[in-house]
Scaffold this motif. Structure first.
Motif, PDB file in Angstrom:
ATOM      1  N   GLY A  34       0.780  -1.229   0.000  1.00 26.12           N
ATOM      2  CA  GLY A  34       0.000   0.000   0.000  1.00 26.12           C
ATOM      3  C   GLY A  34       0.814   1.282   0.000  1.00 26.12           C
ATOM      4  N   MET A  35       2.068   1.206  -0.458  1.00 28.17           N
ATOM      5  CA  MET A  35       2.874   2.432  -0.562  1.00 28.17           C
ATOM      6  C   MET A  35       2.140   3.456  -1.421  1.00 28.17           C
ATOM      7  N   GLU A  36       2.170   4.715  -0.998  1.00 30.37           N
ATOM      8  CA  GLU A  36       1.468   5.788  -1.716  1.00 30.37           C
ATOM      9  C   GLU A  36       2.390   6.450  -2.712  1.00 30.37           C
ATOM     10  N   GLY A  37       1.873   6.715  -3.919  1.00 29.15           N
ATOM     11  CA  GLY A  37       2.678   7.460  -4.865  1.00 29.15           C
ATOM     12  C   GLY A  37       2.069   7.624  -6.237  1.00 29.15           C
ATOM     13  N   ARG A  38       2.522   8.650  -6.897  1.00 25.91           N
ATOM     14  CA  ARG A  38       2.151   8.935  -8.279  1.00 25.91           C
ATOM     15  C   ARG A  38       3.166   8.325  -9.246  1.00 25.91           C
ATOM     16  N   TYR A  39       4.418   8.224  -8.792  1.00 26.63           N
ATOM     17  CA  TYR A  39       5.501   7.762  -9.662  1.00 26.63           C
ATOM     18  C   TYR A  39       6.006   6.390  -9.229  1.00 26.63           C
ATOM     19  N   VAL A  40       6.218   5.522 -10.219  1.00 28.25           N
ATOM     20  CA  VAL A  40       6.827   4.216  -9.989  1.00 28.25           C
ATOM     21  C   VAL A  40       8.112   4.200 -10.806  1.00 28.25           C
ATOM     22  N   ASN A  41       9.224   4.100 -10.112  1.00 23.23           N
ATOM     23  CA  ASN A  41      10.535   4.128 -10.770  1.00 23.23           C
ATOM     24  C   ASN A  41      11.214   2.771 -10.711  1.00 23.23           C
ATOM     25  N   MET A  42      11.966   2.479 -11.751  1.00 16.73           N
ATOM     26  CA  MET A  42      12.900   1.355 -11.783  1.00 16.73           C
ATOM     27  C   MET A  42      14.270   1.996 -11.971  1.00 16.73           C
ATOM     28  N   TYR A  43      15.215   1.628 -11.113  1.00 23.59           N
ATOM     29  CA  TYR A  43      16.488   2.339 -11.063  1.00 23.59           C
ATOM     30  C   TYR A  43      17.607   1.359 -10.739  1.00 23.59           C
ATOM     31  N   ILE A  44      18.701   1.418 -11.483  1.00 21.15           N
ATOM     32  CA  ILE A  44      19.870   0.583 -11.186  1.00 21.15           C
ATOM     33  C   ILE A  44      21.034   1.501 -10.823  1.00 21.15           C
ATOM     34  N   PRO A  45      21.498   1.456  -9.565  1.00 19.84           N
ATOM     35  CA  PRO A  45      22.653   2.280  -9.174  1.00 19.84           C
ATOM     36  C   PRO A  45      23.956   1.612  -9.610  1.00 19.84           C
ATOM     37  N   ASN A  46      24.222   1.683 -10.906  1.00 19.54           N
ATOM     38  CA  ASN A  46      25.362   0.990 -11.489  1.00 19.54           C
ATOM     39  C   ASN A  46      25.553   1.508 -12.910  1.00 19.54           C
ATOM     40  N   ILE A  47      26.595   1.058 -13.576  1.00 20.82           N
ATOM     41  CA  ILE A  47      26.792   1.407 -14.988  1.00 20.82           C
ATOM     42  C   ILE A  47      26.353   0.226 -15.831  1.00 20.82           C
ATOM     43  N   GLN A  48      25.270   0.412 -16.563  1.00 27.78           N
ATOM     44  CA  GLN A  48      24.794  -0.624 -17.480  1.00 27.78           C
ATOM     45  C   GLN A  48      23.511  -0.211 -18.172  1.00 27.78           C
ATOM     46  N   HIS A  49      22.958  -1.140 -18.987  1.00 24.01           N
ATOM     47  CA  HIS A  49      21.633  -0.957 -19.585  1.00 24.01           C
ATOM     48  C   HIS A  49      20.589  -1.349 -18.539  1.00 24.01           C
ATOM     49  N   LEU A  50      19.409  -0.767 -18.641  1.00 19.04           N
ATOM     50  CA  LEU A  50      18.244  -1.200 -17.876  1.00 19.04           C
ATOM     51  C   LEU A  50      17.224  -1.671 -18.899  1.00 19.04           C
ATOM     52  N   THR A  51      16.830  -2.936 -18.813  1.00 21.83           N
ATOM     53  CA  THR A  51      15.858  -3.501 -19.740  1.00 21.83           C
ATOM     54  C   THR A  51      14.627  -3.948 -18.974  1.00 21.83           C
ATOM     55  N   LEU A  52      13.470  -3.517 -19.435  1.00 23.93           N
ATOM     56  CA  LEU A  52      12.183  -3.888 -18.836  1.00 23.93           C
ATOM     57  C   LEU A  52      11.235  -4.287 -19.961  1.00 23.93           C
ATOM     58  N   CYS A  53      10.798  -5.539 -19.967  1.00 26.07           N
ATOM     59  CA  CYS A  53       9.879  -5.961 -21.019  1.00 26.07           C
ATOM     60  C   CYS A  53       8.435  -5.699 -20.658  1.00 26.07           C
ATOM     61  N   GLU A  54       8.132  -5.683 -19.387  1.00 24.72           N
ATOM     62  CA  GLU A  54       6.809  -5.273 -18.952  1.00 24.72           C
ATOM     63  C   GLU A  54       6.880  -4.908 -17.476  1.00 24.72           C
ATOM     64  N   VAL A  55       6.188  -3.835 -17.118  1.00 23.51           N
ATOM     65  CA  VAL A  55       6.049  -3.417 -15.717  1.00 23.51           C
ATOM     66  C   VAL A  55       4.561  -3.303 -15.471  1.00 23.51           C
ATOM     67  N   GLU A  56       4.085  -4.052 -14.486  1.00 22.95           N
ATOM     68  CA  GLU A  56       2.668  -4.028 -14.128  1.00 22.95           C
ATOM     69  C   GLU A  56       2.538  -3.509 -12.702  1.00 22.95           C
ATOM     70  N   VAL A  57       1.683  -2.503 -12.535  1.00 21.64           N
ATOM     71  CA  VAL A  57       1.491  -1.865 -11.239  1.00 21.64           C
ATOM     72  C   VAL A  57       0.051  -2.069 -10.829  1.00 21.64           C
ATOM     73  N   TYR A  58      -0.146  -2.570  -9.611  1.00 26.37           N
ATOM     74  CA  TYR A  58      -1.491  -2.836  -9.101  1.00 26.37           C
ATOM     75  C   TYR A  58      -1.706  -2.031  -7.836  1.00 26.37           C
ATOM     76  N   GLY A  59      -2.885  -1.394  -7.762  1.00 27.25           N
ATOM     77  CA  GLY A  59      -3.191  -0.596  -6.585  1.00 27.25           C
ATOM     78  C   GLY A  59      -4.584   0.004  -6.666  1.00 27.25           C
ATOM     79  N   THR A  60      -4.873   0.891  -5.718  1.00 30.58           N
ATOM     80  CA  THR A  60      -6.171   1.550  -5.666  1.00 30.58           C
ATOM     81  C   THR A  60      -5.980   3.042  -5.406  1.00 30.58           C
ATOM     82  N   VAL A  61      -6.996   3.811  -5.772  1.00 23.05           N
ATOM     83  CA  VAL A  61      -6.973   5.252  -5.559  1.00 23.05           C
ATOM     84  C   VAL A  61      -7.049   5.544  -4.089  1.00 23.05           C
TER      85      VAL A  61
END
Length: 142
Positions: A115-142
């Motif tokens: 139940g974390m509250e937020g408008r933004y959902v970030n994916m972040y890698i603290p490293n040097i490289q590519h970030l690849t995401l084939c699908e990100v699904e976010v589930y929640g309620t208003v």
């Protein structure tokens, strides 16, 4: 709406230019054949990130991340899932829901965000490289 820190792209011999933009991680296609044809991919860089703007604040119950099916396990290992309302440091300073240890090739992993509250959902890698995401699904309620 999704954005990312950079977009990987390359040109083929037939003058076709391929890019892997942020929107490909929310196109509803989890597993596509080929070389990440329906995935978002950043350039090889320091601290790559991807961000989804939900346009309003939600109570997030879970986030599911899907890796590409052909290779590159390292491009989804160590991804920090961050949720919040701040755009400080491109949203990467928001509270952390979880961190991927590894997402097997062609698989998905889910994280309970309690139940974390937020408008933004970030994916972040603290490293040097590519970030690849084939699908990100976010589930929640208003």
């Amino acid at each position: 709406m999704a954005v990312q820190s950079s977009t990987y792209g390359w040109g083929a011999a037939n003058a076709t230019f391929y890019t892997w933009g942020a929107a490909k991680a929310i196109d509803g296609i989890r597993y596509a054949p080929g070389e990440a044809s329906s995935c978002s991919v950043t350039s090889h860089q320091l601290n790559p990130w991807w961000r989804l703007d939900l346009l309003d604040s939600y109570s997030i119950s879970s986030v599911t991340v899907t890796n590409r099916g052909d290779c590159c396990l390292d491009q989804t290992t160590g991804v920090e899932i961050r949720i919040g309302n701040s755009l400080e440091n491109n949203g990467n300073n928001n509270p952390r829901c979880g961190v991927t240890s590894s997402v097997p090739v062609g698989s998905s992993v889910s994280f309970s965000c309690g139940g974390m509250e937020g408008r933004y959902v970030n994916m972040y890698i603290p490293n040097i490289q590519h970030l690849t995401l084939c699908e990100v699904e976010v589930y929640g309620t208003v």
